[in-house]
Enzyme design. Structure first.
Site: not given
Ligand code: DHB
Ligand code: FE
Length: 289
Positions: A12, A240
């Site tokens: 996400h 996650e």
């Molecule tokens: C990123 C990934 C995430 O799951 C998130 O919530 C915020 C940032 C990232 O890859 O920058």
């Molecule tokens: Fe995230």
């Protein structure tokens, strides 16, 4: 009776939402990411659900350190895209399904899983980016969405095992709803990434691909993996991935019934590194009728 037709799994990454919103999907950096979702957008149009039960995590947007529900179900009629610091994403409001959400809350809570019932909540990139990846940029989202937020941000998150069992309870709830709705369940977040500390930037392709293999073929075994393995191998935000086990637990092959092989059909599988700081993983599994 409502039934679960398929489960969808996807990362996400917020920068993916920004790339879509700012017309950058054709740029060389982003092209390979979006190519992995071309099939998925066609598949969504050909297999339209009435409702998506969308398992995601809130990133201190609707909740904060003041209030940390482990599992929260959105029972509202509508959920607005959240302002995460740069203004709300220019995406449609999310239309809920209060009747089905309330039925699921009743069934799952009385099946021994405590849920927080949320009648008002803005939804952040954890929910809107998967919708954008699967549905593109429509004027309105093509189906109702029940947001289901899981705490994977503040220790202690729920175990993979509990997530997997909760998925089974959600399937029982959906299958006892007295209307012929086609429901998809989505598990989002992951794959390996760490946004902080000395290991920031960590990606583990071997772990991610083994996770995808085992999520498909041995979800029960995958659900037994302890948190420390995710954090060590997939980074602090790799945790996650326990949310994917909720969606997988809701598939029909996981039920205790012994009639025939019900393992889901793998419609699509995609993996790409990097997108922002994250490995992008994506699966579509269809339930056998
Ligand atoms: C990123 C990934 C995430 O799951 C998130 O919530 C915020 C940032 C990232 O890859 O920058
Ligand atoms: Fe995230």
């Amino acid at each position: 009776m409502a039934r679960i037709t398929a489960s969808v799994y996807t990362s996400h990454v917020p920068a993916i939402g920004a790339a879509i919103d700012h017309g950058k999907t054709g740029e060389p950096y982003w092209q390979p990411v979006f190519k992995g979702y071309e099939f998925s957008k066609r598949w969504m149009k050909e297999n339209p659900p009435d409702v998506v039960f969308l398992v995601y995590n809130d990133h201190a947007t609707a909740f904060s350190l003041e209030l940390i529900p482990t599992f929260a179900i959105g029972t509202a009629a509508e959920f607005a895209p959240a302002d995460e610091g740069y203004g709300a994403r220019p995406v449609p409001a999310v239309i809920g399904h209060p009747e089905l959400a309330s039925h699921i809350a009743q069934s799952v809570i009385q099946d021994d899983f405590d849920l927080t019932i949320v009648n008002r909540m803005d939804v952040d990139h954890g929910l809107t980016v998967p919708l954008s990846l699967m549905c593109g940029q429509p004027q309105a989202w093509p189906c109702r969405v029940i947001p289901f937020a899981v705490n994977v941000v503040q220790y202690p998150p729920p175990s993979g095992r509990r997530c997997f069992m909760l998925g089974q309870a959600i399937r029982r709830a959906i299958e006892s709803y007295d209307e012929p709705l086609r429901v998809q369940i989505w598990g989002t977040g992951g794959m390996s990434h760490q946004l902080q500390g000395p290991r920031a930037g960590l990606i583990n392709k071997a772990f991610d691909n083994a996770f995808l293999d085992r999520l498909i073929a041995d979800p029960q075994g995958q659900s037994e993996i302890p948190h420390i393995d995710y954090v060590r191998e997939a980074g602090s935000e790799g945790i996650e991935l326990v949310m994917w086990l909720i969606a997988r637990g809701a598939m029909s092959d996981v039920s205790r019934s012994t009639e025939g092989d019900k393992s889901p059909a793998v419609r699509h599988r995609f993996y790409h590194v990097p997108a922002s700081n994250t490995a992008v993983g994506h699966l579509i599994l269809e339930n056998k009728p």
